[in-house]
Structure formats: C-alpha cells, structure tokens
Design an enzyme around this catalytic site. Structure first.
Site, PDB file in Angstrom:
ATOM      1  NE  ARG A 122     -46.119  -1.823  33.021  1.00 61.08           N
ATOM      2  CZ  ARG A 122     -45.033  -1.421  32.171  1.00 61.08           C
ATOM      3  NH1 ARG A 122     -44.170  -0.735  33.280  1.00 61.08           N
ATOM      4  NH2 ARG A 122     -45.936  -0.403  31.466  1.00 61.08           N
ATOM      5  CG  HIS A 182     -41.582   5.345  25.156  1.00 64.55           C
ATOM      6  ND1 HIS A 182     -42.022   6.161  25.263  1.00 64.55           N
ATOM      7  CD2 HIS A 182     -40.174   6.372  24.811  1.00 64.55           C
ATOM      8  CE1 HIS A 182     -41.970   7.263  25.481  1.00 64.55           C
ATOM      9  NE2 HIS A 182     -40.781   7.994  25.438  1.00 64.55           N
ATOM     10  CB  CYS A 229     -28.381 -10.173  25.696  1.00 66.36           C
ATOM     11  SG  CYS A 229     -27.254 -10.441  26.956  1.00 66.36           S
ATOM     12  CB  CYS A 289     -24.405 -10.500  22.910  1.00 61.33           C
ATOM     13  SG  CYS A 289     -26.609 -10.835  23.314  1.00 61.33           S
ATOM     14  CB  CYS A 323     -24.723 -14.629  24.532  1.00 59.72           C
ATOM     15  SG  CYS A 323     -24.823 -13.356  26.172  1.00 59.72           S
ATOM     16  N   GLY A 375     -54.524   9.558  22.643  1.00 60.20           N
ATOM     17  CA  GLY A 375     -54.270   9.220  23.982  1.00 60.20           C
ATOM     18  C   GLY A 375     -53.144   9.590  24.972  1.00 60.20           C
ATOM     19  CB  SER A 381     -50.405  13.216  29.626  1.00 58.91           C
ATOM     20  OG  SER A 381     -49.054  12.453  29.631  1.00 58.91           O
ATOM     21  CG  LEU A 431     -61.641  11.149  29.108  1.00 56.98           C
ATOM     22  CD1 LEU A 431     -62.567  10.507  28.624  1.00 56.98           C
ATOM     23  CD2 LEU A 431     -60.248   9.723  29.975  1.00 56.98           C
TER      24      LEU A 431
HETATM   25  C1  BJW Z   1     -57.340   8.792  27.289  1.00 52.54           C
HETATM   26  C2  BJW Z   1     -58.408   7.441  27.644  1.00 52.54           C
HETATM   27  C3  BJW Z   1     -58.831   7.473  26.590  1.00 52.54           C
HETATM   28  C4  BJW Z   1     -56.933   8.333  29.463  1.00 52.54           C
HETATM   29  N1  BJW Z   1     -59.439   7.573  25.624  1.00 52.54           N
HETATM   30  N2  BJW Z   1     -57.408   9.207  25.982  1.00 52.54           N
HETATM   31  C5  BJW Z   1     -37.191  18.556  31.066  1.00 52.54           C
HETATM   32  C6  BJW Z   1     -37.661  19.231  30.735  1.00 52.54           C
HETATM   33  C7  BJW Z   1     -38.013  18.783  29.572  1.00 52.54           C
HETATM   34  C8  BJW Z   1     -37.435  17.244  28.839  1.00 52.54           C
HETATM   35  C9  BJW Z   1     -36.943  16.439  30.167  1.00 52.54           C
HETATM   36  C10 BJW Z   1     -36.440  17.246  31.182  1.00 52.54           C
HETATM   37  N3  BJW Z   1     -36.072  16.559  32.369  1.00 52.54           N
HETATM   38  C11 BJW Z   1     -35.709  14.936  31.673  1.00 52.54           C
HETATM   39  C12 BJW Z   1     -36.297  15.317  30.529  1.00 52.54           C
HETATM   40  C13 BJW Z   1     -36.361  14.404  29.581  1.00 52.54           C
HETATM   41  C14 BJW Z   1     -37.481  12.830  29.884  1.00 52.54           C
HETATM   42  C15 BJW Z   1     -38.855  13.795  29.995  1.00 52.54           C
HETATM   43  O1  BJW Z   1     -39.530  13.652  29.471  1.00 52.54           O
HETATM   44  N4  BJW Z   1     -38.871  14.007  31.477  1.00 52.54           N
HETATM   45  C16 BJW Z   1     -40.246  14.233  31.866  1.00 52.54           C
HETATM   46  C17 BJW Z   1     -41.374  13.363  32.991  1.00 52.54           C
HETATM   47  C18 BJW Z   1     -40.479  15.935  32.187  1.00 52.54           C
HETATM   48  N5  BJW Z   1     -37.528  12.192  29.400  1.00 52.54           N
HETATM   49  C19 BJW Z   1     -36.313  11.009  28.637  1.00 52.54           C
HETATM   50  O2  BJW Z   1     -35.678  10.821  29.154  1.00 52.54           O
HETATM   51  C20 BJW Z   1     -36.886  10.452  27.293  1.00 52.54           C
HETATM   52  N6  BJW Z   1     -35.057  10.467  26.794  1.00 52.54           N
HETATM   53  C21 BJW Z   1     -34.597  11.485  26.573  1.00 52.54           C
HETATM   54  O3  BJW Z   1     -36.014  12.584  26.368  1.00 52.54           O
HETATM   55  O4  BJW Z   1     -33.645  10.690  25.263  1.00 52.54           O
HETATM   56  C22 BJW Z   1     -32.788  12.082  24.704  1.00 52.54           C
HETATM   57  C23 BJW Z   1     -32.915  12.717  23.267  1.00 52.54           C
HETATM   58  C24 BJW Z   1     -33.438  14.075  23.514  1.00 52.54           C
HETATM   59  C25 BJW Z   1     -33.709  14.525  22.342  1.00 52.54           C
HETATM   60  C26 BJW Z   1     -34.056  13.777  21.258  1.00 52.54           C
HETATM   61  C27 BJW Z   1     -33.854  12.204  21.775  1.00 52.54           C
HETATM   62  C28 BJW Z   1     -33.712  12.157  23.006  1.00 52.54           C
HETATM   63  C29 BJW Z   1     -37.150   8.746  27.503  1.00 52.54           C
HETATM   64  C30 BJW Z   1     -38.573   8.892  27.971  1.00 52.54           C
HETATM   65  C31 BJW Z   1     -38.576   7.641  28.745  1.00 52.54           C
HETATM   66  C32 BJW Z   1     -40.533   7.467  28.498  1.00 52.54           C
HETATM   67  N7  BJW Z   1     -40.618   5.982  29.089  1.00 52.54           N
HETATM   68  C33 BJW Z   1     -41.920   5.189  30.045  1.00 52.54           C
HETATM   69  C34 BJW Z   1     -41.709   4.167  30.104  1.00 52.54           C
HETATM   70  C35 BJW Z   1     -41.504   2.827  29.595  1.00 52.54           C
HETATM   71  C36 BJW Z   1     -41.822   1.685  30.056  1.00 52.54           C
HETATM   72  C37 BJW Z   1     -42.661   1.593  30.131  1.00 52.54           C
HETATM   73  O5  BJW Z   1     -43.785   1.388  30.069  1.00 52.54           O
HETATM   74  O6  BJW Z   1     -42.488   0.939  31.585  1.00 52.54           O
HETATM   75  O7  BJW Z   1     -42.703   5.681  28.498  1.00 52.54           O
HETATM   76  S1  BJW Z   1     -42.262   6.165  31.217  1.00 52.54           S
HETATM   77  C38 BJW Z   1     -43.900   6.759  30.490  1.00 52.54           C
HETATM   78  O8  BJW Z   1     -44.384   7.814  29.691  1.00 52.54           O
HETATM   79  C39 BJW Z   1     -44.339   5.788  29.479  1.00 52.54           C
HETATM   80  C40 BJW Z   1     -45.524   6.309  28.338  1.00 52.54           C
HETATM   81  O9  BJW Z   1     -44.584   6.048  27.094  1.00 52.54           O
HETATM   82  C41 BJW Z   1     -44.800   7.696  28.530  1.00 52.54           C
HETATM   83  C42 BJW Z   1     -46.059   8.631  27.904  1.00 52.54           C
HETATM   84  O10 BJW Z   1     -46.677   8.596  29.014  1.00 52.54           O
HETATM   85  P1  BJW Z   1     -48.308   8.439  28.302  1.00 52.54           P
HETATM   86  O11 BJW Z   1     -48.776   7.697  26.981  1.00 52.54           O
HETATM   87  O12 BJW Z   1     -48.634   9.729  27.814  1.00 52.54           O
HETATM   88  O13 BJW Z   1     -50.102   7.980  29.111  1.00 52.54           O
HETATM   89  P2  BJW Z   1     -49.980   9.422  30.597  1.00 52.54           P
HETATM   90  O14 BJW Z   1     -50.537   8.720  31.548  1.00 52.54           O
HETATM   91  O15 BJW Z   1     -48.802  10.017  30.534  1.00 52.54           O
HETATM   92  O16 BJW Z   1     -51.121   9.809  29.759  1.00 52.54           O
HETATM   93  C43 BJW Z   1     -52.239   8.939  29.444  1.00 52.54           C
HETATM   94  C44 BJW Z   1     -52.724   9.954  28.826  1.00 52.54           C
HETATM   95  O17 BJW Z   1     -54.164   9.215  28.359  1.00 52.54           O
HETATM   96  C45 BJW Z   1     -54.061  11.707  29.504  1.00 52.54           C
HETATM   97  O18 BJW Z   1     -54.096  12.207  29.063  1.00 52.54           O
HETATM   98  C46 BJW Z   1     -55.475  10.881  29.488  1.00 52.54           C
HETATM   99  O19 BJW Z   1     -56.560  12.078  29.683  1.00 52.54           O
HETATM  100  C47 BJW Z   1     -56.048   9.862  28.197  1.00 52.54           C
HETATM  101  N8  BJW Z   1     -56.351   9.090  28.344  1.00 52.54           N
HETATM  102  N9  BJW Z   1     -57.858   7.004  28.883  1.00 52.54           N
HETATM  103  C48 BJW Z   1     -58.387   8.908  25.445  1.00 52.54           C
HETATM  104  N10 BJW Z   1     -60.162   6.313  26.555  1.00 52.54           N
END
Ligand code: BJW
Length: 233
Positions: A59, A109, A117, A120, A139, A175, A177, A202
C-alpha cells in the site's frame, strides 16, 4: 451559512477513492482473503509480521503513484480561503490532502509515509519497504513498523480533535462509513455540542441518521460544490 465560523471536516477512504485508492469496506475490502480488521492490529503484527509488513509495503508503494482529486483540491481551497477556524481531520493514511496543498490537516490514524521505531519512539519519513527490517535512522534498531493506528490502539492527537469539535459550528463528514470509532462518534459529539452536521457520501453510511443533512454523490462533485457554497455564498 453566515453564522458559521469554525469548521471541523472529517475525511475517510471515500475522499481518496476517485484517486484510485481502495476503500476498506467496499468491494475491494479484502486483501489476500484477510479482512482489514485481521491485518490492522498489533496482535496480527506480533503473530505474522511478514504478512502485515507486506500488506503495508504494497500500500505504501501504491499511494506514491496516486494524485489528489477534485475533492482534495476543493478542501485545500477551503483551507487557503476560509478565514475562520478549520481542522481537516483525516482517517486516511495517504498524503493526498497535503499534495493538494492543505495545511490544516490532522492524521488521526497515522501516515503510510512514516515509519515508527518502537525502540527509540522516533518517527521518520519512509517511502521504501519495511519487509527487510531496515535499521531505524535515529537509533539503528531493526524495530521499525508502519506509523499507522491499528485496532485497539489510541488514535493520534485526540485532545486537539476534541478541542476543535468543542469550538465547531459545523461538522462535515466526507466519505467515511461510520464503522470505526472514535471517528464514528464525532457526529454525535458535535450535535451534543451544538454544531450543525453535514454528511457527504456516495451512499448512506452507518451514521447517516445522526446528521442534520446528508448529500449523496461522489466526493469529487459534492465537495467542490459545498466548498463553493461556503466561500462564494
Ligand atoms: C465515497 C466514494 C466516493 C466511496 N465519494 N464517498 C465496539 C463498539 C465500538 C467501538 C469498538 C468496538 N469494538 C472495538 C471498538 C474500537 C475500534 C472500532 O471502532 N472497531 C469497529 C470495527 C467496531 N476502534 C479502535 O480500536 C480505535 N481505537 C480506539 O478506539 O481506542 C480507544 C479510544 C477510546 C476513546 C477515545 C479514543 C480512543 C482505533 C481504530 C484504528 C483504525 N485503523 C484503520 C487502519 C489504519 C491503517 C491502515 O490504513 O491500514 O483505519 S481501520 C480502517 O477503517 C482505517 C480507516 O481510517 C478506518 C475507517 O474507514 P473509512 O475511512 O470509513 O473507510 P470505509 O471503507 O469503511 O468507508 C468508505 C466510505 O466511503 C463509504 O461510506 C463509501 O460509501 C464512501 N465512498 N467512494 C464519496 N467516490
């Protein structure tokens, strides 16, 4: 929208989809039969580092061939011309907002083009593969990992994000979900704090019911139109 001064924009994978970067939960949401939830975790990295590093190396290489689209350019225009407060909180780990020229961007994110690292704690700009375990430039330890936030880890700069949400008159989600917290909760937080809320997507998202207004269509069309409304009246 003359009563709007401070804006928080949240962007997700949909804003970069038209630049050719796959979303996480759309049709291309699987990688080698693994769900992102099974690869993007510290547990997966501990269990099978080669698999996870390969996923991120692929990626990291791919995003370096991508260019910003009209949505990124429109947000960069908003950043340059909006005289009030603005914070573009992106969940995306690509650099397309910056390539378009936006400055007020926060990567909650992390960023593909950084390596972290764990020995360090220094972050370095990184464009090459990590699979061969190169030494940390600071380091020398062979302890670099992608500087991205995995499930179960704390997203970056949450204090700054909540401070901006407290001041916001308008929260705009583009954009994303609404499947991943804490970002998915920002719309509810914003409403409770009294901001107006607008979604550009979308299709309807998991959080659509929480928004005052949802506009459906591609980001490359909806975002420039919304930015023109904000700047040109
Ligand atoms: C268009 C379009 C076009 C398409 N025009 N639109 C149970 C309940 C609640 C929470 C939890 C739970 N169990 C666990 C949790 C917590 C967990 C979580 O949320 N899990 C869920 C699966 C339920 N979260 C975490 O662990 C986070 N940390 C955390 O909560 O720490 C504690 C805390 C507590 C309180 C405050 C603060 C912190 C960490 C989450 C880390 C997410 N990491 C990722 C990977 C990043 C690295 C990588 O890239 O590999 O981040 S996962 C992945 O999902 C990535 C994204 O940023 C993230 C969101 O995805 P996104 O951007 O929404 O993409 P899609 O594909 O889901 O949606 C695309 C959208 O675009 C769609 O709506 C389409 O319609 C639209 N679209 N084309 C306009 N042309």
């Amino acid at each position: 929208m003359t009563d709007i001064r401070n804006i928080v924009v949240l962007t997700g994978a949909g804003v970069s989809a038209e630049s050719g970067i796959d979303t996480f939960r759309g049709g291309g949401g699987l990688w080698e039969q693994h769900r992102v939830e099974d690869v993007a975790t510290p547990e997966a990295f501990a269990r099978d580092p080669e698999l996870v590093l390969r996923f991120y190396d692929m990626r990291r290489a791919a995003i370096q061939t991508k260019e910003p689209n009209a949505a990124h350019h429109a947000l960069a225009r908003l950043d340059a011309e909006w005289e009030g407060g603005l914070l573009i909180v992106t969940q995306n780990v690509d650099d397309l907002h910056e390539q378009a020229g936006a400055k007020r961007v926060l990567h909650m994110h992390g960023e593909h083009l950084n390596a972290w690292c764990t020995a360090c704690d220094v972050r370095s700009r990184w464009t090459a593969p990590l699979i061969d375990r190169p030494p940390c430039p600071a380091c020398g330890a062979r302890s670099l990992r992608p500087d991205v936030v995995w499930f179960g880890e704390m997203p970056y700069r949450m204090d700054e994000i909540y401070a901006a949400l407290r001041e916001a008159d308008l929260f705009v989600s583009i954009g994303t979900s609404g499947a991943v917290y804490p970002a998915a909760g920002f719309v509810r937080d914003s409403r409770e704090l009294g901001a107006r809320t607008l979604e550009l997507n979308l299709e309807r998202s998991q959080g659509s019911a929480w928004f005052d207004e949802t506009r459906l269509g591609p980001a490359s069309e909806l975002v420039p139109a919304w930015v023109a409304e904000m700047l040109d009246g």
